[in-house]
Scaffold this motif. Sequence first.
Motif, short mmCIF file in Angstrom:
data_model
loop_
_atom_site.label_atom_id
_atom_site.label_comp_id
_atom_site.label_asym_id
_atom_site.label_seq_id
_atom_site.Cartn_x
_atom_site.Cartn_y
_atom_site.Cartn_z
N LEU B 26 5.95 -2.49 -17.77
CA LEU B 26 6.10 -2.99 -16.40
C LEU B 26 6.70 -1.91 -15.49
CD1 LEU B 26 7.19 -6.69 -17.05
CD2 LEU B 26 4.91 -5.76 -16.58
N GLY B 27 7.53 -1.04 -16.06
CA GLY B 27 8.04 0.10 -15.29
C GLY B 27 6.90 1.00 -14.83
N ALA B 28 5.96 1.27 -15.74
CA ALA B 28 4.80 2.10 -15.39
C ALA B 28 3.93 1.39 -14.35
CB ALA B 28 3.98 2.39 -16.65
N ALA B 29 3.71 0.10 -14.54
CA ALA B 29 2.90 -0.67 -13.58
C ALA B 29 3.56 -0.63 -12.20
CB ALA B 29 2.73 -2.11 -14.05
N ALA B 30 4.88 -0.78 -12.16
CA ALA B 30 5.60 -0.78 -10.87
C ALA B 30 5.42 0.56 -10.16
CB ALA B 30 7.09 -1.07 -11.10
N ARG B 31 5.58 1.66 -10.91
CA ARG B 31 5.41 2.98 -10.28
C ARG B 31 3.99 3.15 -9.73
NH1 ARG B 31 8.46 4.21 -14.73
NH2 ARG B 31 6.72 5.05 -15.95
N VAL B 32 3.00 2.78 -10.54
CA VAL B 32 1.59 2.96 -10.13
C VAL B 32 1.25 2.06 -8.94
CG1 VAL B 32 -0.80 2.59 -10.88
CG2 VAL B 32 0.82 3.76 -12.40
N PHE B 33 1.65 0.80 -9.00
CA PHE B 33 1.33 -0.12 -7.90
C PHE B 33 2.03 0.30 -6.60
CE2 PHE B 33 0.64 -3.95 -11.00
CZ PHE B 33 -0.52 -3.34 -11.47
N ALA B 34 3.27 0.77 -6.74
CA ALA B 34 4.01 1.18 -5.54
C ALA B 34 3.39 2.45 -4.93
CB ALA B 34 5.49 1.40 -5.86
N ASP B 35 2.96 3.37 -5.79
CA ASP B 35 2.37 4.63 -5.31
C ASP B 35 1.01 4.42 -4.64
OD1 ASP B 35 4.48 6.05 -6.17
OD2 ASP B 35 3.41 7.21 -7.71
N ARG B 36 0.12 3.70 -5.32
CA ARG B 36 -1.27 3.62 -4.86
C ARG B 36 -1.59 2.32 -4.14
NH1 ARG B 36 -4.83 6.85 -9.14
NH2 ARG B 36 -3.19 8.33 -9.65
N GLY B 37 -0.69 1.37 -4.21
CA GLY B 37 -1.01 0.04 -3.72
C GLY B 37 -1.71 -0.72 -4.83
N TYR B 38 -1.39 -1.99 -4.98
CA TYR B 38 -1.95 -2.78 -6.07
C TYR B 38 -3.48 -2.83 -6.01
CZ TYR B 38 -3.17 -6.83 -8.90
OH TYR B 38 -3.76 -7.67 -9.81
N MET B 110 18.33 -2.40 -3.84
CA MET B 110 18.38 -0.94 -3.73
C MET B 110 17.96 -0.27 -5.04
SD MET B 110 21.59 0.03 -1.23
CE MET B 110 22.84 -1.05 -1.92
N ASP B 111 18.24 -0.95 -6.18
CA ASP B 111 17.90 -0.40 -7.50
C ASP B 111 16.45 -0.69 -7.89
OD1 ASP B 111 20.38 0.64 -7.87
OD2 ASP B 111 21.16 -1.10 -8.94
N ASN B 112 15.77 -1.54 -7.13
CA ASN B 112 14.42 -1.97 -7.52
C ASN B 112 13.47 -1.93 -6.32
OD1 ASN B 112 14.61 -3.15 -10.47
ND2 ASN B 112 16.49 -3.73 -9.41
N LEU B 113 13.52 -0.80 -5.60
CA LEU B 113 12.73 -0.69 -4.36
C LEU B 113 11.23 -0.89 -4.63
CD1 LEU B 113 14.52 2.39 -2.75
CD2 LEU B 113 14.81 -0.02 -2.12
N ASP B 114 10.73 -0.30 -5.73
CA ASP B 114 9.30 -0.43 -6.04
C ASP B 114 8.92 -1.90 -6.23
OD1 ASP B 114 8.83 2.25 -5.97
OD2 ASP B 114 8.60 2.52 -8.14
N ARG B 115 9.72 -2.59 -7.04
CA ARG B 115 9.36 -3.97 -7.37
C ARG B 115 9.44 -4.89 -6.15
NH1 ARG B 115 10.41 -4.67 -13.67
NH2 ARG B 115 10.41 -2.44 -14.07
N ILE B 116 10.47 -4.68 -5.33
CA ILE B 116 10.62 -5.54 -4.14
C ILE B 116 9.49 -5.26 -3.16
CG2 ILE B 116 12.16 -6.19 -2.24
CD1 ILE B 116 13.20 -6.96 -5.01
N SER B 117 9.13 -4.00 -3.04
CA SER B 117 8.01 -3.63 -2.16
C SER B 117 6.71 -4.27 -2.64
CB SER B 117 7.92 -2.10 -2.12
OG SER B 117 6.66 -1.70 -1.69
#
Lengths: 209, 209
Positions: B26-38, B110-117
């Motif tokens: 899920l950490g990898a998914a969060a980084r990828v989704f936040a970077d490229r958009g889901y 603040m610790d989970n900016l990718d996930r909240i975004s």
Amino acid sequence: VPDVSVKSDSTGPPTRNRRRRDDELLGAAARVFADRGYSDASVQDVADELGILKGSLYHYIKTKEDLLFWLLEGVHNDVERIREEVAAIEGLDPLERIAEWVRRQVLYNMDNLDRISIYYHDMDRLSPGRLEILTQKRKADSRFIINLIREAQAQELADPALDARVLSNCLFATVIWIYRWYNPNGQISRAKIADTCAEYVTHGLIGKR
Amino acid sequence: VPDVSVKSDSTGPPTRNRRRRDDELLGAAARVFADRGYSDASVQDVADELGILKGSLYHYIKTKEDLLFWLLEGVHNDVERIREEVAAIEGLDPLERIAEWVRRQVLYNMDNLDRISIYYHDMDRLSPGRLEILTQKRKADSRFIINLIREAQAQELADPALDARVLSNCLFATVIWIYRWYNPNGQISRAKIADTCAEYVTHGLIGKR
């Protein structure tokens, strides 16, 4: 296929017709982008919404991104007008001026849910140059609010121990987030929501005294 | 291609390894989704981020949507834990409890900016059934806050003239919007931001007294 928005150029004062045509075009783009999401929406979808041929739409735009940029630039033009109007009101202390700005901006956001939603979901789809233009416009709004907060703190109308930049982000949060929760069919009136947001923001900024 | 997260199942206690594997996934998914958009990201991108084959990833998921759902469900599990911890603290009045919740939730965001975004940009991509599960979870958080605001108003700690539902939306705005403006490399400490947000919210709720 009717092609009113294109042909209307030939009669009446050009500027008024051009403005009306732009309003129609951007109104259609706003509805389509809000419904389908900017990434999934096509220029064909916008042409269909307008009831014109895609080829006709390409007389006015080069790319789908043009529609997005003009739409968001339009939001900033409105926001600038609100800011200038509020800045020009005489006899307000900094907190009263902030409260008035919050009320007007909340009402504007309630009336433009599609555009505000597109602003915060799809702004990053713009090319770097265009994104930078909007970023600079947003900074002007931010400076206006931060300066008012600092004036309020300097005049001891608000707790000077709190950081004005963090507070300004809290303030913008209150005003912007409207697009996520406001229900036009809800029971609470627009005026009451605007007043409540203004109260919340003002007392939040005042803090301990 | 190393396939560590899959093979690690064979040693040690299964539950701990499964949890670590889920965290990695899920950490990898969060980084990828936040970077490229889901919408633009693919299962292949997530597999690449993990350094495993796409076929291996499909041992754990059926669709890309599974990753989105588990990610957002994970956010809600964390948010529920924060709520339960704050609810269990003894000796706080309703406003103090709200302030404590705001502080903890702001730090979490603040610790989970990718996930909240991802939560606020891509939630609507979920199938209706899964979206409904998250909506119900969000309502529980909303009820918790609205009840505390009403208690504060009933105890005359806060102005009872303001609508608790509108105020709760203002409060959530302050807490959620963090993901749009917080800069982890900025000069203001996490603790100071959390405290400032808690002050702003509390005094915003208190209003005129």
